[in-house]
Design a protein around this motif. Sequence first.
Motif, PDB file in Angstrom:
ATOM      1  N   GLU A  62       0.826  -1.208   0.000  1.00 60.76           N
ATOM      2  CA  GLU A  62       0.000   0.000   0.000  1.00 60.76           C
ATOM      3  C   GLU A  62       0.859   1.257   0.000  1.00 60.76           C
ATOM      4  O   GLU A  62       0.507   2.270  -0.628  1.00 60.76           O
ATOM      5  CB  GLU A  62      -0.938  -0.004   1.207  1.00 60.76           C
ATOM      6  N   VAL A  63       2.004   1.206   0.664  1.00 58.47           N
ATOM      7  CA  VAL A  63       2.935   2.341   0.636  1.00 58.47           C
ATOM      8  C   VAL A  63       3.431   2.578  -0.778  1.00 58.47           C
ATOM      9  O   VAL A  63       3.475   3.717  -1.261  1.00 58.47           O
ATOM     10  CB  VAL A  63       4.119   2.088   1.592  1.00 58.47           C
ATOM     11  N   LEU A  64       3.800   1.508  -1.467  1.00 55.69           N
ATOM     12  CA  LEU A  64       4.283   1.629  -2.835  1.00 55.69           C
ATOM     13  C   LEU A  64       3.220   2.198  -3.757  1.00 55.69           C
ATOM     14  O   LEU A  64       3.493   3.086  -4.586  1.00 55.69           O
ATOM     15  CB  LEU A  64       4.746   0.251  -3.324  1.00 55.69           C
ATOM     16  N   LEU A  65       1.992   1.733  -3.624  1.00 61.01           N
ATOM     17  CA  LEU A  65       0.910   2.230  -4.460  1.00 61.01           C
ATOM     18  C   LEU A  65       0.672   3.717  -4.222  1.00 61.01           C
ATOM     19  O   LEU A  65       0.539   4.506  -5.177  1.00 61.01           O
ATOM     20  CB  LEU A  65      -0.363   1.417  -4.169  1.00 61.01           C
ATOM     21  N   ASN A  66       0.646   4.134  -2.970  1.00 64.33           N
ATOM     22  CA  ASN A  66       0.449   5.550  -2.665  1.00 64.33           C
ATOM     23  C   ASN A  66       1.647   6.402  -3.067  1.00 64.33           C
ATOM     24  O   ASN A  66       1.499   7.578  -3.408  1.00 64.33           O
ATOM     25  CB  ASN A  66       0.151   5.731  -1.182  1.00 64.33           C
ATOM     26  N   ALA A  67       2.831   5.822  -3.020  1.00 64.62           N
ATOM     27  CA  ALA A  67       4.029   6.545  -3.461  1.00 64.62           C
ATOM     28  C   ALA A  67       3.919   6.875  -4.944  1.00 64.62           C
ATOM     29  O   ALA A  67       4.258   7.990  -5.382  1.00 64.62           O
ATOM     30  CB  ALA A  67       5.277   5.726  -3.186  1.00 64.62           C
ATOM     31  N   TYR A  68       3.443   5.929  -5.742  1.00 69.05           N
ATOM     32  CA  TYR A  68       3.258   6.197  -7.169  1.00 69.05           C
ATOM     33  C   TYR A  68       2.190   7.268  -7.394  1.00 69.05           C
ATOM     34  O   TYR A  68       2.368   8.186  -8.204  1.00 69.05           O
ATOM     35  CB  TYR A  68       2.881   4.914  -7.916  1.00 69.05           C
ATOM     36  N   LEU A  69       1.075   7.167  -6.676  1.00 68.28           N
ATOM     37  CA  LEU A  69      -0.010   8.134  -6.863  1.00 68.28           C
ATOM     38  C   LEU A  69       0.398   9.538  -6.425  1.00 68.28           C
ATOM     39  O   LEU A  69      -0.128  10.533  -6.917  1.00 68.28           O
ATOM     40  CB  LEU A  69      -1.239   7.682  -6.072  1.00 68.28           C
ATOM     41  N   THR A  70       1.366   9.621  -5.527  1.00 73.27           N
ATOM     42  CA  THR A  70       1.824  10.923  -5.036  1.00 73.27           C
ATOM     43  C   THR A  70       2.956  11.500  -5.880  1.00 73.27           C
ATOM     44  O   THR A  70       2.954  12.689  -6.220  1.00 73.27           O
ATOM     45  CB  THR A  70       2.300  10.797  -3.582  1.00 73.27           C
ATOM     46  N   TRP A  71       3.934  10.657  -6.239  1.00 74.70           N
ATOM     47  CA  TRP A  71       5.147  11.154  -6.902  1.00 74.70           C
ATOM     48  C   TRP A  71       5.338  10.655  -8.321  1.00 74.70           C
ATOM     49  O   TRP A  71       6.293  11.054  -8.995  1.00 74.70           O
ATOM     50  CB  TRP A  71       6.371  10.775  -6.062  1.00 74.70           C
TER      51      TRP A  71
END
Length: 643
Positions: free
Chosen positions: A105-114
């Motif tokens: 979930e961290v990786l998925l949100n990292a992509y959506l953010t950056w």
Amino acid sequence: MCGIVGFVSCGSQGGTDAESREWLLAMAESMIHRGPDGGGVWVENGVALGHRRLSIIDLQTGAQPMVDACNRAVIVFNGEIYNFAELREELRSAGRSFRTRSDTEVLLNAYLTWGPGCLDRLEGMFSFVIWDKEKRRIFAARDRFGKKPFYYTLQNGYFAFSSEITALTRHPRLSFSVTTSVLSRFLAYEYVPAPESIYRQVRKLPPSHYLMFDLERCPDDVRLERYWEMPLPEAESSRRYSGPAALEERCEELRELLRRAVRRRLVSDVPLGLFLSGGVDSSAVAVTMASMVDSVQTFSAAFSEESYDESPYARQVAELIGSDHHEYMLSAHGCGEHLPEIVSRLDEPLADPSLVPTYLLSKASRKHVTVALGGDGPDELFTGYEYYYGFRIAKRLLRIPEAIRAPAEWATRFLPASSNYVNYRFAARMFLAGLHCPTWMRVQRWLTALSSEAQHAIWKENRAPDLDPGTLFEPTRELFEAYPSDDELGRAVYVFARQYMTDYVLMKVDRASMMHSLEMRAPFLDRDLAEFACRLPLRFRLRGSTRKWLLKKAMEPLLPAEILNRPKRGFLIPAAQWLRTSLKPCMDELMSEEALRRHNLFDPKAVRRMIDEHHSGRVDHRKALWTLLVLHIWLNNHSPTIE
């Protein structure tokens, strides 16, 4: 650690969602060994993502495929993000919320953010795919050194990907064939160098790259971008390397980077241990790990053939750190019994003999732990192989007039031959072969199983591909010349790290361990530690004949001299001897005249001559015959169409 798989249909010719789900389940099922703890699929409007899970972190709520809270993107992910806890806090500060404790979930949100910029923030081993619904785009990436595999194909209106090629072959609308040119490259390298794979239609995503595939632009080719590169060595005259104080500072810096790398790799919700060979690399990880945990489980292999056996050194380190040590005795019989099974399970042929003990050690270790740390990386990055020193020796020898050099070279044919770890005649023959080839090819020639000349002797004339050395070894030349420095030894180091380590060493470790659902972690491939190694002036890695010089200096306060100064032994097996004994029946069957005529690739008489020369002891053909044997086991089990 998991297996990922999926495909995107580019047009109306795609199957229904129900058909896609059925195909996807069959594809994922072929990789159940990569994820025995669960599986999931996600299918929507021609996009299909599948996952097999080996639970390591967040055992209860980390299931995949995972959709973000806003239903904008879906991810399937193989690997571990070691700094996910720090990234989660940074993302929370940016307004992101979380429903799980997982790094997925961290990786998925990292992509959506950056966006793609998230890759620069990741510390870990990974291959992943994100389907961005809003942009109708596939975004995929592979870690910096390629610890986690990623294959893809674009054909017949489909873009498909997987952790192993076998999963791709389960798709009913994809086709696959093997060319003689890639078989010749395998016979030379003992593996298929990236970005090629054993199949003409399948590519490997290179390490340190990400991939974009826009559904609206299909069937255009995928777009690849590099996101990281190995830094160049710093100048030796820099203040960082001048004087005794600077040396101790670099040693402490190295020890601290290793402590940080090991600490990151201890994050786990399941039991973990360590593969311990007794060499400086795994021993350095062992003493570092032992300083951080109450109890360490260590695992090592012992060989009945004394010249290959490292177990006394492993026991010495295990006693030093007080670990719960497990030692497994391997023998020629064990190798012969398991080789066909191991090779038949490979999605690509791999002729690294150490695949066998790695497989057997992984199988035994999995009874106790789910995660194991290892010592991979320093041989490539800190110049641990004898080939690096040989590279320097070759340069000096070539300055000697040929009239003086030639008699000494001729005399090497009278050196003693042996089936032990060290065979002086075989070593001299390989060294001279590399000495007399172009600089860019030298190290690869020393590693080669079947050279252009050797292959000319065995291929059938009507099936032989282009065996010109420049063509055969083109992947090496491209890497050698891509290195942005004129330093030839630096270029050789780069080729080792970018090609040999990724496609040979790390592939072996991934396949052998994941066949038993065991996750392997490599602290020395931590980004900060690897960049430190790359920036070291070469004289701080290879000083005189001492390889891994700074690493050994840094470990002097922690490891005994017997471990630091002993001759290097790779995790090899007595291949030369076993080909004459326990594996002889297997080789005689698979490379009989009848079997070779069935494949219609090689001249049976030429192959028989090579076998007889090896059995008689006249010539040591261990590398060539082992590679041919692995190829024929693989061909017999996979029966590919050969063009």
